[in-house]
Design an enzyme around this catalytic site. Structure first.
Site, PDB file in Angstrom:
ATOM      1  N   LYS A  80       1.023  -1.098   0.146  1.00 40.99           N
ATOM      2  CA  LYS A  80       0.014   0.059   0.089  1.00 40.99           C
ATOM      3  C   LYS A  80       1.008   1.218   0.111  1.00 40.99           C
ATOM      4  CE  LYS A  80      -3.855   2.088   2.702  1.00 40.99           C
ATOM      5  NZ  LYS A  80      -4.722   1.606   3.830  1.00 40.99           N
ATOM      6  N   SER A 155      -9.446   1.993   2.818  1.00 38.13           N
ATOM      7  CA  SER A 155      -8.694   2.749   2.057  1.00 38.13           C
ATOM      8  C   SER A 155      -7.820   1.731   1.399  1.00 38.13           C
ATOM      9  CB  SER A 155      -8.167   3.883   2.923  1.00 38.13           C
ATOM     10  OG  SER A 155      -7.227   3.166   3.901  1.00 38.13           O
ATOM     11  N   SER A 179      -9.606  -0.562   6.950  1.00 37.67           N
ATOM     12  CA  SER A 179      -9.062  -0.351   5.850  1.00 37.67           C
ATOM     13  C   SER A 179      -8.455  -1.443   5.051  1.00 37.67           C
ATOM     14  CB  SER A 179      -7.851   0.873   5.728  1.00 37.67           C
ATOM     15  OG  SER A 179      -8.520   2.162   5.951  1.00 37.67           O
TER      16      SER A 179
END
Lengths: 494, 100
Positions: A80, A155, A179
């Protein structure tokens, strides 16, 4: 089995047995990225191809000679884009960090790299982790491979889109309020937010430091356990990290649900779609068939949890993001007339709308006159919730809830209603507030064929048992093996 | 609309929050921002209904033992590495617009 459908552990095993080469696996996943990422937008930046090829060859030699023998050696994966990797762009999907190249690598990322994982690149996300759809990304939203008109969640939406569509075998991501778990639920994947502290946060760009935790986005519970076995452990660079109990893959594989007590809370389930309630009931039934015992537990206070979470998270975000001022790193606005003007213009040009909103909310709840009414009450509610979970986990081993209040939303549906977006986190934020481990796993599909995920939460440091329980469920079901239809370069599905 | 204790998210409050946050707020942003923040804060007000007592107000929710490192001098990042990402630098220092 087609390489891209393999789990990370199965691929590593096949590489060890010389059934598949590291370069062969790398090229398969790169072809997939080249074929479809212009549509999915899962990656913000990719590692140089030549460099990856060289790394793959070197890894193959190390594996063949026995120098690399870890459970994920030779596996291509992604990070990420809020996880620092030395020299590679790390943007947090924000314009303000677009020029930033870290001078160090996050401890958890370093542990994976040292264990022989191949870094394919940095994955799309909501800006600084603030969002639930990846639509707040400065680089455009990622798309859900199960339905391109929908969000993969957030996210960590880029991570989930990549893993679900064969653009990575797993991803290292972060979870501040859901997330990891929410995108996994929307994309038919398994993901864990570990107990707070068992994975070092050094090199993870901070959003809300007391909630942020690194974890994995994977295809099944065994992959989650393999990643955790590599990244968990104390780190002198993170004072909140602690020595974790060893994560043994054999213990996960042999875990039995017989006699395990699973609680289902009575609150938060009102007004959920029938598909999600039915999947919750079917999952509970299956767990019972496998030997678990169900127990109704008192309300866990999802309403207060949500308010407490957003008050504390915004307060910490306001403080953490104060460092972006255009002086030491990141973007600086052009030709400011004064220092104060430079701060303001840099931040106003660099941050997106949702980030600006949360910084302002954070400063509001911390400001004179409102600190007691909001922030202090939120901390007390957090402590009360934590005490409640401690008490509940004296009676049950795990708590089962849905992950989300709906299946993947259409892109463009959530941004106009921030409150609705916040409220969709009601099942995931309690684990972050209380530092508990929680994992999402696929348990069914809605009437449109979109994945539905359930969440299992456990007491602190029960990560291994949690993954063992999900593994036992996955041995008897096939939801985790289903993949979306192949995406064509033009954006259709075939 | 009003948040906790009757607070109004009026123009003055938006200006104040902009100052605290070091953000520029354009005139056309005031009204929508005010409405959004009030709606969110009204939802946050649920926290006011949560049971409160001194015991929980003083207790940390996550009781991790923070590991203290030894109080010894360690090698800091070299100056070059610290300046690597600086938007503007000169003579081994960060440069900013003049303050005088």
């Amino acid at each position: 089995m087609e390489i891209l459908n393999m789990t990370a552990c199965a691929l590593a095993e096949a590489i060890k047995k010389k059934q598949i080469g590291v370069t062969e696996a790398l090229r398969a996943v790169q072809r997939q990225i080249n074929r479809q990422d212009n549509v999915l937008n899962a990656y913000i930046s990719q590692t140089d191809s030549e460099e990856l090829e060289k790394h793959a060859e070197k890894l193959q030699q190390q594996i063949d000679s026995g120098l690399q023998s870890g459970p994920l050696a030779g596996v291509p994966m992604g990070f990420k884009d809020n996880i620092c990797v030395r020299g590679l762009p790390t943007t947090c999907a924000s314009r303000i960090l677009e020029p930033f190249r870290p001078t160090y690598t996050a401890t958890a990322a370093q542990r994976l790299i040292v264990s022989g994982c191949l870094n394919l690149g940095k994955l799309n996300m909501d800006e600084f982790g603030m969002g639930s759809t990846t639509e707040t990304s400065a680089f455009g939203p990622a798309h859900n491979p199960w339905d391109l008109s929908r969000s993969p969640g957030g996210s960590s939406g880029g991570a989930a889109a990549a893993v679900a569509s064969g653009e990575a075998f797993f991803a290292l991501a972060s979870d501040t309020g859901g997330s990891i778990r929410q995108p996994c639920a929307f994309c038919g994947l398994t993901g864990i937010k570990p107990t707070y502290g068992i994975v070092s946060r050094f090199g993870l760009i901070a959003y809300a430091s007391s909630f942020d935790q690194l974890g994995s986005v994977t295809k099944d519970a065994l992959d989650c356990a393999a990643v955790l076995s590599l990244i968990a452990g104390k780190d002198s660079k993170d004072a909140t990290s602690m020595a974790a109990p060893p994560i043994g893959l054999n213990e996960v594989k042999s875990f039995s649900l017989k006699g395990i007590k699973i609680g289902i809370p009575s609150d938060g389930l009102e007004a959920l779609p029938d598909d999600i309630i039915n999947t919750l009931n079917e999952t509970a039934k299956k767990l019972c068939e496998l030997g678990a015992k169900l127990k109704k537990i008192p309300p866990i206070g999802t309403d207060y949890a949500l308010s407490a979470y957003y008050i504390i998270a915004c307060a910490q975000a306001a403080s953490n993001l104060a460092r972006y001022d255009g002086v030491r790193y990141g973007k600086r606005c052009a030709e400011a007339e004064s220092l104060e003007a430079m701060y303001r213009r840099t931040r106003s040009e660099g941050f997106g709308k949702e980030v600006r909103r949360r910084i302002m909310l954070g400063n509001f709840v911390l400001s004179q006159g409102y600190y007691d009414a909001y922030y202090k009450k939120a901390l007390a509610a957090q402590a009360r919730l934590s005490a409640k979970f401690t008490s509940v986990f004296n009676d049950v081993d795990f708590i089962l809830t849905p992950v989300t209040t709906s299946t993947a939303p259409l892109l463009g549906e959530s941004l106009q209603e921030p409150l609705k977006m916040y409220e969709s986190d009601r099942f995931t934020v309690p684990a972050n507030l209380c530092g508990l481990p929680a994992a999402a796993f696929p348990c069914g599909f809605d009437s449109s064929g979109l994945p539905i995920g359930m969440q299992l939460m456990g007491a602190r440091l029960s990560d291994l048992r949690l993954l063992g329980a999900i593994h036992a469920f996955q041995c008897e079901t096939d939801f985790h093996t289903r993949r979306p239809a192949r995406i064509t370069a033009k954006g259709g599905e075939s | 609309m009003k948040g906790a204790d009757g607070v109004q998210i009026d123009k003055a409050m938006i200006t104040r929050l902009g100052e605290l946050s070091r953000l520029e707020i354009a005139p056309e942003e005031y009204a929508p921002l005010s409405a959004e923040l009030e709606e969110i804060l009204t939802c946050f007000d649920k926290i006011a209904g949560a049971e409160q007592d001194g015991e929980f107000a003083q207790r940390p929710a996550v009781q991790n033992q923070c590991a203290l490192r030894k109080d010894t001098v360690s090698t800091p990042l070299p100056c070059g590495a610290l300046l690597e990402n600086a938007p503007e630098k000169q003579d081994g220092m960060f440069t900013v617009p003049g303050v005088m």
